[in-house]
Scaffold this active site. Structure first.
Site, short mmCIF file in Angstrom:
data_model
loop_
_atom_site.label_atom_id
_atom_site.label_comp_id
_atom_site.label_asym_id
_atom_site.label_seq_id
_atom_site.Cartn_x
_atom_site.Cartn_y
_atom_site.Cartn_z
N ARG A 142 0.73 -1.20 0.05
CA ARG A 142 0.07 -0.06 0.07
C ARG A 142 0.91 1.22 0.11
O ARG A 142 0.40 2.38 0.42
CB ARG A 142 -0.87 0.00 1.20
CG ARG A 142 -1.86 -1.12 1.08
CD ARG A 142 -3.25 -0.86 1.77
NE ARG A 142 -3.92 -2.00 1.87
CZ ARG A 142 -4.12 -2.91 3.02
NH1 ARG A 142 -3.29 -2.92 3.90
NH2 ARG A 142 -4.73 -3.96 2.99
N LYS A 164 2.20 11.23 -11.21
CA LYS A 164 1.44 10.33 -12.06
C LYS A 164 2.32 9.27 -12.30
O LYS A 164 3.39 9.12 -12.87
CB LYS A 164 1.03 11.10 -13.46
CG LYS A 164 0.04 12.02 -13.31
CD LYS A 164 -0.47 12.47 -14.58
CE LYS A 164 -1.69 13.40 -14.53
NZ LYS A 164 -2.07 13.68 -15.83
N GLU A 206 8.48 18.45 -25.58
CA GLU A 206 7.95 18.73 -24.46
C GLU A 206 8.32 19.84 -23.72
O GLU A 206 7.59 20.76 -23.17
CB GLU A 206 8.10 17.41 -23.29
CG GLU A 206 7.20 16.21 -23.59
CD GLU A 206 5.65 16.23 -23.35
OE1 GLU A 206 5.17 17.12 -22.67
OE2 GLU A 206 5.03 15.53 -23.78
N LYS A 248 6.68 22.60 -14.81
CA LYS A 248 5.71 21.47 -14.50
C LYS A 248 5.46 21.74 -12.76
O LYS A 248 4.41 21.71 -12.36
CB LYS A 248 6.23 20.27 -14.97
CG LYS A 248 5.18 19.23 -14.52
CD LYS A 248 5.37 17.93 -15.24
CE LYS A 248 4.26 17.08 -15.02
NZ LYS A 248 4.50 15.71 -15.78
N GLU A 258 -5.29 17.34 -11.32
CA GLU A 258 -5.68 17.78 -12.86
C GLU A 258 -7.13 18.11 -12.72
O GLU A 258 -7.93 17.81 -13.61
CB GLU A 258 -5.19 16.66 -13.83
CG GLU A 258 -5.33 17.25 -15.08
CD GLU A 258 -4.95 15.99 -16.13
OE1 GLU A 258 -3.84 15.58 -15.71
OE2 GLU A 258 -5.58 15.80 -17.12
N ARG A 262 -3.82 22.02 -14.31
CA ARG A 262 -2.70 21.15 -14.76
C ARG A 262 -3.43 20.53 -16.17
O ARG A 262 -2.49 20.06 -16.80
CB ARG A 262 -2.78 19.97 -13.89
CG ARG A 262 -1.84 18.74 -14.24
CD ARG A 262 -1.56 18.10 -12.91
NE ARG A 262 -0.47 16.94 -13.52
CZ ARG A 262 -0.11 16.01 -12.67
NH1 ARG A 262 -0.01 16.11 -11.35
NH2 ARG A 262 0.93 15.15 -12.82
N ASN A 266 -1.55 19.34 -20.95
CA ASN A 266 -2.06 18.36 -22.21
C ASN A 266 -2.30 18.94 -23.53
O ASN A 266 -2.70 18.43 -24.36
CB ASN A 266 -3.45 17.83 -21.77
CG ASN A 266 -3.41 16.83 -20.51
OD1 ASN A 266 -2.49 16.31 -20.41
ND2 ASN A 266 -4.36 17.08 -19.76
N HIS A 269 -2.02 16.93 -26.66
CA HIS A 269 -2.26 15.56 -26.22
C HIS A 269 -3.63 15.01 -26.95
O HIS A 269 -3.62 13.85 -26.68
CB HIS A 269 -2.26 15.39 -24.70
CG HIS A 269 -0.97 15.42 -24.03
ND1 HIS A 269 -0.18 16.36 -24.27
CD2 HIS A 269 -0.23 14.45 -23.29
CE1 HIS A 269 1.15 15.85 -23.61
NE2 HIS A 269 0.95 15.02 -23.24
N HIS A 273 -2.30 11.60 -28.63
CA HIS A 273 -2.80 10.51 -28.07
C HIS A 273 -3.59 9.60 -29.15
O HIS A 273 -3.36 8.54 -29.20
CB HIS A 273 -3.52 10.41 -26.68
CG HIS A 273 -2.98 10.94 -25.40
ND1 HIS A 273 -3.53 11.25 -24.27
CD2 HIS A 273 -1.67 10.73 -25.07
CE1 HIS A 273 -2.70 11.42 -23.36
NE2 HIS A 273 -1.54 11.12 -23.81
N HIS A 286 6.49 8.92 -28.07
CA HIS A 286 5.23 9.82 -27.49
C HIS A 286 5.36 11.40 -27.61
O HIS A 286 4.59 11.82 -28.17
CB HIS A 286 5.44 9.56 -26.02
CG HIS A 286 4.48 10.37 -25.05
ND1 HIS A 286 3.27 10.40 -25.44
CD2 HIS A 286 4.63 11.46 -24.43
CE1 HIS A 286 2.54 11.32 -24.46
NE2 HIS A 286 3.26 12.12 -23.95
#
Lengths: 385, 385
Positions: A142, A164, A206, A248, A258, A262, A266, A269, A273, A286
């Protein structure tokens, strides 16, 4: 594991070591649930060494890839006292291995090696090692503490900061994961010496993104110094990396989960994506897909006038300057369909980030089918090569 | 996913429905990162129905077992408006299925059915469905909201409250997991009608534990009313369940991440977990192993004098009254070794919870090898049957 007291206690322990005289940037990340530092410099291993010296009594594990380990494993191990070398675990290369089956295998290896709740995991590799290692740390017993030592530019400027973590499903990338912040991040510019050129460029896209959405000075620096940066000039790279991370860290500090700000991260993106999905995650890195996605979003921004033609042209030119953007083919229908399925979208909305001039961006949810289709067709025509 | 704003917003939405006139206990759970209610009563489905009526627009999924679904699925589905029936997913029965492979399959089914970040998952079943369903909710798209509708006594009084979710590794139970609180818990006493007698008893051991460590009134009630409770008298069961949940909610509210007070919940667990491991998780139910573990801890407490002989005798008698405790065999060496490996132990310490009289307990780390061995041998002799 956010808000964990042990986590915070150790984060402080890691930060408040004394006598740091090395020329290393320390960038603080402060969110509602975490407080840690990102160290950026030409040689951050001595900083790692000082911090590891204060971790006596706890077991340390390192997750890496065979490739990085062969290149930089010895340098990494020098950061540990002779009697306290970490136990190494390995993740096979490739997006295909970013799966729960690997998480289960690695968790089993941790258990077999006696890892407990006070153990520390260091993710030493690119974005896949960092994301999966962070996720492993998030769910082992955990939640145990972990440190990121990203070895690709993309991981340094993007995925290693912000908490993330995740793994892929057959149905899509990063569809499972946790928010789990590292207790420290070490971004070493030295290890970028061995980074393939294409991966360097993919990471720089990026950083261009960081400039466009929030840091006009970074954008101008990248606009003017593409040659120097692509030649891996250490001072230029350091400036780009530190500025990208600062941007960032600031955004994540204001909106950890987000729910608002935040989302601007993206930019590029929504279609990026979709392009990755429509090309089976094989054709493009990516960062390259995001570069194409940014060009598509700029197409919409230009048509709407959220940025001027001149600004859009500068942004496009700067993205392209860090190319080449590899050609690809896909059907417009598939691209549009995939853009609608993106997990960043909440029930039914289609979210786009659009630049408002240079260094500022806005999140919109009213991009029409016609606008999306026009942008998708335009990108596909341009990407045909 | 703790501290998630969306999570909190919906928790409030779920709580502040109006016009509740049913005889249902509402027990608040307030921790640093979550704020939700546990509803306990002879028929809580109408409360669930009212709350689901306000969830229009979001996709609802239910994870259950075939057995529970056959018995109670129709009753459960009545809680949903005709046009908004939840999509059902199923977990095969048994501890063997509490694994990441099932999590991956279920996450894939959620993705295929279009679950997004705003979707809601309801875990409708016993402890395994609750723990694995909670974990699935914790990691699907980095966390979606979930509701617990526990159908065993053990899940109602223990695992459904407190935010612990998890899955097993070959190396041990619950070695992977997350802290992820539900947005609401519905503990229905009606569904306990179909619970096998042995499982009822296994759950009641956890309620005896609640009395011993923190609620002397609950202990006395269980001491005096074993017959009525075992006969499933609804009022008696309701009192036991509500008091057990209240105790747990209070402890978890004060120490969400088990850095202090929450450890007392582990009374009986040091040797209980070891007994489960040493018998391959096949011979005993979790609650039964904990009952044996409590008897062993009482042996140490009695020898140390942390509780009087008379108090220890009352506690032992009350545990045994909810038996029979099934016989088992194991080697003392294996039991002692397994007790040292328990994941609740931090690097090197051996942690025991010992009662200090009735309704109070203390966590100690100085149980000697000799005390542990004596307790293990005593339990093994008694358990031989």
């Amino acid at each position: 594991m956010l808000g964990d007291l042990a986590h915070r206690a150790t984060a402080s322990r890691l930060m408040h070591y004394s006598g740091l005289t090395l020329k290393t940037n320390r960038i603080p990340v402060k969110t509602a649930s975490a407080d840690y530092s990102v160290y950026v410099g030409n040689d951050v291993f001595p900083v790692l060494r000082r911090q590891m010296a204060s971790q006596s009594g706890r077991r340390v594990f390192v997750l890496s890839s065979a490739e990085i380990w062969a290149l930089w494993g010895r340098r990494f191990l020098e950061a540990f006292p002779a009697g306290a070398q970490p136990t190494a675990l390995f993740l096979p290369a490739g997006e295909r291995c970013k799966r729960l089956a690997q998480v289960e295998r690695l968790a089993g290896e941790l258990a077999a090696a006696g890892a407990d709740r006070s153990s520390l995991l260091i993710a030493f590799g690119g974005g896949i090692v960092g994301d999966l290692g962070g996720f492993l740390a998030a769910i082992y017993m955990r939640g145990i503490e972990y440190v990121q030592v990203p070895t690709t530019l993309l991981a340094q400027v993007d995925s290693s900061v912000g908490g993330k973590t995740g793994a892929n499903l057959v149905a899509g990338k990063n569809l499972i994961g946790s928010f789990h912040h590292p207790v420290a991040v070490f971004a070493d510019i030295g290890v970028l010496q061995t980074l393939p050129d294409r991966e360097l460029r993919a990471g720089l896209f990026e950083s261009v993104k960081a400039g466009i959405i929030r840091d006009a000075a970074l954008f101008r620096f990248m606009e003017k110094n593409a040659e120097k940066i692509l030649a891996r000039d250490p001072a230029a790279l350091e400036r780009v990396i530190a500025a990208s991370i600062r941007m960032k860290a600031e955004v994540v500090g204001k909106d950890e989960r987000e729910s608002g700000l935040r989302m601007i991260l993206n930019f590029g993106h929504t279609l990026g994506h979709a392009i990755e999905a429509a090309t089976g995650y094989r054709r493009l890195l990516h960062g390259e897909a995001i570069a194409w996605g940014m060009l598509a979003a700029l197409r919409i921004a230009r048509a709407r006038g959220t940025a001027t033609d001149a600004e859009c042209a500068r942004m496009e030119r700067t993205i392209v300057a860090y190319g080449p953007l590899p050609a690809f083919r896909a059907s417009a229908g598939r691209l549009i369909e995939a853009a609608g399925r993106d997990k960043k979208n909440r029930a039914g909305t289609r979210r786009f980030v659009l630049p408002q001039g240079i260094g500022d961006a806005v999140v919109v949810e009213d991009v029409t089918d016609a606008e999306l289709e026009d942008a998708a067709r335009w990108v596909l025509a341009r990407a045909r090569g």
